[in-house]
Scaffold this active site. Sequence first.
Site, mmCIF file in Angstrom:
data_model
loop_
_atom_site.group_PDB
_atom_site.id
_atom_site.type_symbol
_atom_site.label_atom_id
_atom_site.label_comp_id
_atom_site.label_asym_id
_atom_site.label_seq_id
_atom_site.Cartn_x
_atom_site.Cartn_y
_atom_site.Cartn_z
ATOM 1 N N MET A 2 42.732 42.378 49.591
ATOM 2 C CA MET A 2 42.890 41.149 48.521
ATOM 3 C C MET A 2 41.178 41.122 47.991
ATOM 4 O O MET A 2 40.962 40.933 47.000
ATOM 5 C CB MET A 2 43.010 40.284 49.145
ATOM 6 C CG MET A 2 44.241 39.385 48.075
ATOM 7 S SD MET A 2 45.300 40.234 47.177
ATOM 8 C CE MET A 2 46.583 38.853 46.926
ATOM 9 N N ARG A 8 40.047 41.689 44.345
ATOM 10 C CA ARG A 8 40.185 40.251 44.032
ATOM 11 C C ARG A 8 38.442 40.830 42.686
ATOM 12 O O ARG A 8 38.832 40.529 41.816
ATOM 13 C CB ARG A 8 39.868 39.412 44.326
ATOM 14 C CG ARG A 8 41.393 38.754 44.811
ATOM 15 C CD ARG A 8 41.242 37.235 45.937
ATOM 16 N NE ARG A 8 42.521 36.895 45.240
ATOM 17 C CZ ARG A 8 42.857 35.886 46.510
ATOM 18 N NH1 ARG A 8 42.419 35.255 46.812
ATOM 19 N NH2 ARG A 8 43.806 35.759 46.975
ATOM 20 N N TYR A 53 47.633 38.760 38.043
ATOM 21 C CA TYR A 53 47.475 39.435 39.847
ATOM 22 C C TYR A 53 46.625 39.161 40.341
ATOM 23 O O TYR A 53 45.322 38.551 39.823
ATOM 24 C CB TYR A 53 47.729 41.102 39.639
ATOM 25 C CG TYR A 53 46.992 41.900 38.888
ATOM 26 C CD1 TYR A 53 46.016 41.543 38.525
ATOM 27 C CD2 TYR A 53 47.684 42.596 38.300
ATOM 28 C CE1 TYR A 53 44.991 42.757 37.767
ATOM 29 C CE2 TYR A 53 46.525 43.624 37.923
ATOM 30 C CZ TYR A 53 45.966 43.801 37.342
ATOM 31 O OH TYR A 53 44.610 44.998 36.815
ATOM 32 N N GLU A 54 46.675 39.636 41.765
ATOM 33 C CA GLU A 54 45.848 39.779 42.031
ATOM 34 C C GLU A 54 45.436 38.150 42.851
ATOM 35 O O GLU A 54 44.120 37.558 43.096
ATOM 36 C CB GLU A 54 44.628 40.276 42.254
ATOM 37 C CG GLU A 54 44.681 41.504 42.548
ATOM 38 C CD GLU A 54 45.525 42.728 43.016
ATOM 39 O OE1 GLU A 54 45.616 41.882 44.783
ATOM 40 O OE2 GLU A 54 45.974 43.404 44.033
ATOM 41 N N GLY A 55 46.159 37.351 42.701
ATOM 42 C CA GLY A 55 45.741 35.712 42.568
ATOM 43 C C GLY A 55 46.143 34.758 41.527
ATOM 44 O O GLY A 55 44.733 35.549 40.644
#
Lengths: 590, 251
Positions: A289, A293, A438-440
């Site tokens: 992740m 990010r 996305y990705e947090g």
Amino acid sequence: MQIYKAPIADIRFALESAGYSRVAAFEAFSDYDLDTLMGILDEAGKFCTKEMLALNRTGDQEGVKYDPVTLSVTMPKGFKELYTKFCEGEYASMVHPPEYGGHGAPFTLAFMLSELTTATNKSFSMCPGLTQGLVEALMHYGSDAQKAEYLPRLIRGAVTGTMCLTEPQCGTDLGILTTRATPVEGRAGVYSVTGTKIWITFGEHDLTDNIIHLVLARLPDAPEGIKGISTFLVPKLLADGTRNPVFCGGLEHKMGIHASPTCVINLEGAEGYLVGEPHQGMKVMFKMMNAARLTVGIEGIALSEISYQTALAFAKDRRQMRALDPAKQDLSAKADNILVHPDVRRMLLNVRASTEGMRALSAWIAVHIDVAHSHPDVKVREEAEELVALFTPVVKSYCTERGFWNVSEAMQACGGAGYTTDWSIEQYLRDMRIALIYEGTNHIQALDLIGRKLPSKGGRAMMAFSKRVTDFIRENRDDERMGSIVESVKEASKLLSDITMNTLMAKAARDPEEGGAVASSYLNLFALTAISYLLGQQAKLAHERGGRFGETKLKVIRFFFDKILPEIHSLAAVIRTGKASMMALAEDEI
Amino acid sequence: MKIIVTAKRVTDYDSKVIPTADGKAINFDNVDFKMNPFCEIAVEEAIRLVDAAGEGEVVVVAMGDEEATQEVRKALAMGAHRGVLVECDESKLDSDAVARMLVKLCQDERPDLLLLGKQAVDGDSNQVGQLVAEHLGWPQATFAYKLSVEGKGATVQREVDGGVETVRLSFPAVITTDLRLNEPRYPSLPNIMKAKKKPLETMSPEDLGVALGAPKVEVVSYGLPSSRKAGQVVDSVATLVSKLVNEAKAL
């Protein structure tokens, strides 16, 4: 109109200013001096413009197709051939270790390359991007047997990777996921995985025969919450070629990235293999992740750049109205070129100056990732790693938010034409938007910054960063060529420490809601301050460089300091008023 | 099979080339350079031919200042085996000087084939291949769009006005490439790295026994094409036809 030329000279300048020579000095990278690196990027840039950009609009318009009978996904026309060419060029394998078929190039190369691939075809570039994340996770947590079995194929591009995290009931909150993995009797390390995953990018496609999913699931004896999550490798095809029951149940219909299949993935007792220790899945996931990010942050830079180039090409050809300054009027034509208008310049330079600022940040982070991997001194490695960790949420959130705004600003500079499909900026805007989510989501990034990264190890990373800024100010304050730039960096850095110590730390420590209320603004303040420091360094290099190139750089940097950096003051004002007006309304008043 | 192939450094056709104020030279500020696209096609063809032959070597040659090394490296990254840079003052180069140096190189290297682009996109002279063939007394085929090697010779299909001419020639020979001969490859990234380690010899015109005097061609001036007049939007086909007949006198 699809216009793009890889900004090679700008990337080179950013890397030089960010201290890439430190990376080239490592023995492992002795073959990769800046000239070589730029030579590679130059060639890659041509590939991106000619091959990838050519399929960007057709991919958007045609989209991906799902067949509910065969549960298969067909990519837009030309994508399979493009994927083959991409793999033949070995673009994806450059940075991976030679023992698994890579070429051991510095990470900086992959990072800068991702700007070019994303700018020219964001949907496509997500596929090798995800594979890269899986490689990273396996490299750290895979068993030797798993590495030997999967890495060479993933690195070569013969198979692609996914990460299967989200489920219908759990997005941001992974602690409540329910996918189950039960041990298969008599087969050590083999599990039967059952559950439903959603939003799985490239979860199904026809670029390769096999797809390797990295799936988060719970073992039968797992503790509640995120402490009970494990990771499993689940291939679409098993080693003997039989189909593993992991199927695509449908595709999402989205605002953008139409050529990137976003899949529902149903695991129906699929065979999976545990990666890493039981219940330690979040570690594996974060390895994947964190890299992802940072790459998402680059998306903001990439689409800002292509939108800027497009808007500039439009502006150079467009005549409307008369110049406000009579001396600049071109009386041989009925109207003047719109570049005479201050506001057109404001829009274009807003995009350009912030893009160069964000690229300064990405180049600096790229260099630190290589330092963190390869520096001989463990202390230096640790400090670099902590800086990268501190800046990961900043790069992800700031660059995507500003990136989206930049694409919109470029669209504005084109007037009505910018809103039409003809000029492609509308596609870039749609493709860009997801990156804030996305990705947090960006707010999760902001919470990560204030809640996890800043306080980590007693605030060591933040102190290390502040020291660098202070050193820069001290070393350059007597340099007359720098004018007010050093003073502005100092002002920003003082404001940031004041807000950090006296507002954020003081209030958020007592009341977490205060932290939640200001985190997003704080992250932007943090990013702008960091960029001011990095552009300050670039200003110094630009003076040394001189010539037309150096002079233009200085003018763009000047614009940043005059017109963009002052945003820190409004951010500070917003942060100081805290949560009060947000929380004052009762729920039924909202 | 041994092939000598050229890689000329030219201004990138995406860059805007502007003459200096006095019109005597070109202003190269903010101009990018790259390999002449016709040379790129020649390099690609040379590599394919040697690959198909299963043995031999592709020697790539550039002439000019040290910067031209980049074009040699690019050809090496595509797959050429070794490179030669004849380092010289570019202002002294014209088609004749380039041809005389290539003649010497061919006499020293004794290739089966000299492959060149039909012309370079900067000077557009379209002379070097023909000059070399004449000096050496070798057969030549220009504007090749298809090429097949058979034994010690080749069949070449040439693009000519309104059709195709097929010629056969025996080696050693000179062939110049046209646009449709092939589509040059992108060097793979690892091959760019390998190219750094391939042999690249730098020599001077004197090493080749060629004295570069004043060029035989003197450029009197450079000028930009006159800018195109603004177009007109017409409201009907009838107006268009009338304008084409009466104003433009095109019909």
